[in-house]
Design a protein around this motif. Sequence first.
Motif, mmCIF file in Angstrom:
data_model
loop_
_atom_site.group_PDB
_atom_site.id
_atom_site.type_symbol
_atom_site.label_atom_id
_atom_site.label_comp_id
_atom_site.label_asym_id
_atom_site.label_seq_id
_atom_site.Cartn_x
_atom_site.Cartn_y
_atom_site.Cartn_z
ATOM 1 N N ARG A 230 0.849 -1.190 0.000
ATOM 2 C CA ARG A 230 0.000 0.000 0.000
ATOM 3 C C ARG A 230 0.885 1.240 0.000
ATOM 4 O O ARG A 230 1.825 1.347 0.799
ATOM 5 C CB ARG A 230 -0.894 0.020 1.241
ATOM 6 C CG ARG A 230 -2.116 -0.858 1.155
ATOM 7 C CD ARG A 230 -2.869 -0.798 2.467
ATOM 8 N NE ARG A 230 -4.184 -1.392 2.388
ATOM 9 C CZ ARG A 230 -4.914 -1.712 3.444
ATOM 10 N NH1 ARG A 230 -4.432 -1.498 4.671
ATOM 11 N NH2 ARG A 230 -6.099 -2.247 3.296
ATOM 12 N N LEU A 231 0.555 2.191 -0.874
ATOM 13 C CA LEU A 231 1.284 3.447 -0.935
ATOM 14 C C LEU A 231 0.350 4.604 -0.616
ATOM 15 O O LEU A 231 -0.851 4.555 -0.948
ATOM 16 C CB LEU A 231 1.899 3.672 -2.319
ATOM 17 C CG LEU A 231 3.223 2.949 -2.627
ATOM 18 C CD1 LEU A 231 3.009 1.452 -2.784
ATOM 19 C CD2 LEU A 231 3.874 3.532 -3.870
ATOM 20 N N ALA A 232 0.892 5.628 -0.001
ATOM 21 C CA ALA A 232 0.129 6.838 0.289
ATOM 22 C C ALA A 232 1.108 7.988 0.464
ATOM 23 O O ALA A 232 2.048 7.899 1.259
ATOM 24 C CB ALA A 232 -0.711 6.676 1.555
ATOM 25 N N GLU A 233 0.926 9.030 -0.349
ATOM 26 C CA GLU A 233 1.699 10.259 -0.225
ATOM 27 C C GLU A 233 3.208 10.000 -0.176
ATOM 28 O O GLU A 233 3.940 10.503 0.686
ATOM 29 C CB GLU A 233 1.266 11.039 1.014
ATOM 30 C CG GLU A 233 -0.197 11.461 0.961
ATOM 31 C CD GLU A 233 -0.628 12.189 2.214
ATOM 32 O OE1 GLU A 233 0.147 12.193 3.201
ATOM 33 O OE2 GLU A 233 -1.729 12.771 2.210
ATOM 34 N N GLY A 234 3.695 9.203 -1.118
ATOM 35 C CA GLY A 234 5.119 8.968 -1.205
ATOM 36 C C GLY A 234 5.672 8.082 -0.114
ATOM 37 O O GLY A 234 6.865 8.168 0.215
ATOM 38 N N ARG A 235 4.864 7.184 0.409
ATOM 39 C CA ARG A 235 5.329 6.247 1.439
ATOM 40 C C ARG A 235 4.738 4.877 1.162
ATOM 41 O O ARG A 235 3.610 4.755 0.683
ATOM 42 C CB ARG A 235 4.905 6.697 2.845
ATOM 43 C CG ARG A 235 5.520 7.994 3.321
ATOM 44 C CD ARG A 235 5.077 8.332 4.729
ATOM 45 N NE ARG A 235 3.618 8.482 4.809
ATOM 46 C CZ ARG A 235 2.825 7.661 5.503
ATOM 47 N NH1 ARG A 235 3.329 6.637 6.163
ATOM 48 N NH2 ARG A 235 1.520 7.874 5.529
ATOM 49 N N VAL A 236 5.527 3.843 1.466
ATOM 50 C CA VAL A 236 4.983 2.484 1.492
ATOM 51 C C VAL A 236 4.503 2.253 2.915
ATOM 52 O O VAL A 236 5.296 2.102 3.842
ATOM 53 C CB VAL A 236 6.058 1.450 1.096
ATOM 54 C CG1 VAL A 236 5.481 0.038 1.193
ATOM 55 C CG2 VAL A 236 6.559 1.710 -0.319
ATOM 56 N N THR A 237 3.190 2.253 3.088
ATOM 57 C CA THR A 237 2.639 2.185 4.450
ATOM 58 C C THR A 237 2.547 0.758 4.967
ATOM 59 O O THR A 237 2.702 0.523 6.170
ATOM 60 C CB THR A 237 1.253 2.834 4.492
ATOM 61 O OG1 THR A 237 0.365 2.129 3.597
ATOM 62 C CG2 THR A 237 1.325 4.295 4.073
ATOM 63 N N HIS A 238 2.283 -0.198 4.080
ATOM 64 C CA HIS A 238 2.166 -1.596 4.490
ATOM 65 C C HIS A 238 2.586 -2.502 3.343
ATOM 66 O O HIS A 238 2.347 -2.191 2.169
ATOM 67 C CB HIS A 238 0.717 -1.970 4.873
ATOM 68 C CG HIS A 238 0.159 -1.201 6.024
ATOM 69 N ND1 HIS A 238 -0.476 0.008 5.853
ATOM 70 C CD2 HIS A 238 0.137 -1.465 7.355
ATOM 71 C CE1 HIS A 238 -0.874 0.462 7.029
ATOM 72 N NE2 HIS A 238 -0.522 -0.399 7.951
ATOM 73 N N VAL A 239 3.210 -3.617 3.660
ATOM 74 C CA VAL A 239 3.392 -4.735 2.734
ATOM 75 C C VAL A 239 2.793 -5.946 3.424
ATOM 76 O O VAL A 239 3.240 -6.340 4.501
ATOM 77 C CB VAL A 239 4.870 -4.980 2.395
ATOM 78 C CG1 VAL A 239 5.001 -6.186 1.469
ATOM 79 C CG2 VAL A 239 5.487 -3.749 1.737
ATOM 80 N N LEU A 240 1.753 -6.510 2.826
ATOM 81 C CA LEU A 240 1.008 -7.564 3.506
ATOM 82 C C LEU A 240 0.573 -8.631 2.517
ATOM 83 O O LEU A 240 0.496 -8.385 1.302
ATOM 84 C CB LEU A 240 -0.199 -6.988 4.222
ATOM 85 C CG LEU A 240 -1.340 -6.381 3.384
ATOM 86 C CD1 LEU A 240 -2.594 -6.260 4.244
ATOM 87 C CD2 LEU A 240 -0.985 -4.988 2.860
ATOM 88 N N PRO A 241 0.282 -9.844 3.003
ATOM 89 C CA PRO A 241 -0.209 -10.897 2.113
ATOM 90 C C PRO A 241 -1.527 -10.489 1.464
ATOM 91 O O PRO A 241 -2.356 -9.793 2.087
ATOM 92 C CB PRO A 241 -0.392 -12.097 3.043
ATOM 93 C CG PRO A 241 0.477 -11.817 4.218
ATOM 94 C CD PRO A 241 0.471 -10.323 4.385
ATOM 95 N N LEU A 242 -1.715 -10.941 0.233
ATOM 96 C CA LEU A 242 -2.955 -10.615 -0.469
ATOM 97 C C LEU A 242 -4.169 -11.082 0.328
ATOM 98 O O LEU A 242 -5.202 -10.401 0.351
ATOM 99 C CB LEU A 242 -2.953 -11.265 -1.858
ATOM 100 C CG LEU A 242 -4.215 -11.076 -2.699
ATOM 101 C CD1 LEU A 242 -4.467 -9.599 -2.988
ATOM 102 C CD2 LEU A 242 -4.110 -11.868 -4.003
ATOM 103 N N ALA A 243 -4.062 -12.220 0.997
ATOM 104 C CA ALA A 243 -5.196 -12.738 1.764
ATOM 105 C C ALA A 243 -5.614 -11.797 2.876
ATOM 106 O O ALA A 243 -6.771 -11.809 3.310
ATOM 107 C CB ALA A 243 -4.836 -14.106 2.351
ATOM 108 N N ASP A 244 -4.688 -10.954 3.353
ATOM 109 C CA ASP A 244 -4.999 -10.025 4.440
ATOM 110 C C ASP A 244 -5.362 -8.635 3.946
ATOM 111 O O ASP A 244 -5.655 -7.746 4.757
ATOM 112 C CB ASP A 244 -3.795 -9.904 5.391
ATOM 113 C CG ASP A 244 -3.457 -11.224 6.061
ATOM 114 O OD1 ASP A 244 -4.368 -12.071 6.170
ATOM 115 O OD2 ASP A 244 -2.289 -11.406 6.452
#
Length: 494
Positions: A230-244
């Motif tokens: 997930r990206l927001a305003e020039g940041r990667v806020t989360h990297v998570l499994p697709l299932a989640d």
Amino acid sequence: MPTPLLTFAHVTVRHLDRILFADLSLRIEPGQHLALVGPSGAGKSALLAALAGQLLLTGGRATTPGLEAAARQRHPTDPLAAWRQVVSLVGTRAPFRARPGGSELYYQQRYEATAAEEVPTVREYLLASPAPAPRAAWTYARVVERLRLTHLQPQPLIQLSNGETKRLRLARALLRNPALLLLDNPLAGLDTASRADFDALLAEVAAAGTTVVLATTPGEIPAIVKQVARLAEGRVTHVLPLADYQPAAAPTPLLPDAVALAALWPPAPPAFSTLARLENVTIRYGERLILDRLSWEIKPGERWALLGPNGAGKSTIISLLNGDNPQAYSQCITLFDRRRGTGESIWDIKQRVGYVSPELLQYFPGQPTCRQVVASGFADTLGPGRATPAQLATADAWLAVLHLAEHAAQPLRQAPASVQRLCLVARALVKNPPLLLLDEPGQGLDAAQQPYFRAVLDALCAASPVALVFVSHYAADIPRSVTRVLELPAPVAG
């Protein structure tokens, strides 16, 4: 733990004097197919460019051990083999380039016969890529067949449809047999059949040992993807499994100011009885038949959806309506109550037409601001031009109605994709044209902006007598104000 293809640890990503990402950390491992999601302007395209080595990285630490190993393995006789040789990026922009020694290309040239002599063909474009190794998974023969380009090989690049160009650029990326394939919004511009086939194609890409990272929308995440960033305003806020991963609910669209919109389009009786009439129109490029005896009429105030698969001729029809296609002079075509070829100029036509397409963005020279781009609609130029104070004021008013005032002084190419698209719409509207041609105008709009864009068009149709021709491959994109449909058949290969 497997050796990562690349690792960014607390790096800063820059472009010129702008910081695009600060304190960016990301790890890509072999087979870790990753989807980048987030609103327009979040930085998805910039992150892909950074992964491809196209942007300046400062601070922190960036390493590419897996890519370097792949480069040595795939180019064992090249002592200068670099990791960038095993990375392919397919971005959203596909500028046309002339052959060496040719003149600079301009937008209308794509419809002229002389362009075939100045622009490489599909075959030449693909053969310009380094030849794959003898045992490579993706050979010339395979990519041409798999991407359905066989019948297009003699075609000049400039005459391809948006979707055909998309398939061609993906084919060239695959010819490099990359260890890492980066795709920016790859489904944009593809018809229903091509989108349905995309999952199967990516499965073949993954099976050949390529890791895929793509920027996409939450509703178009391919089956091979197992992780989401997930990206927001020039940041990667989360990297998570697709299932989640749970897509955020789209916010309620901000509606345009109906009063201000009506003020920008004063009521007036229709100036023409027929905006466009095509009678048994046939268009060919060499041996390739694009339109076969097409008849169609557009009356004032009518709202049409123009549908059909890639290569069916939708953009060619738009070029005929917009005065760009010189083959109109040999056809029975009437625009604004006047038969083509009876003394009218192309500028007489363009003054009465508002036009938007994804390709237009490629032809704006330099760094015009959003205000300058909108004001250029008065003169139908693809540059900043010399707008009058009154024209600039009207441009500002349209930007305000579309909630874009804060971007007025921003260079168009530095604005988010959604802002770019809406600026082109404002550019098409500043002269209050009786006919509005929108060729896939929603490309680059995120889930929140799509309903807003439709609301703008519906409000515009309610407040004005403008006739509309709307081209899209997505039924959900079509505004409610559209009540008529012209659907074209699939092209005949050969």
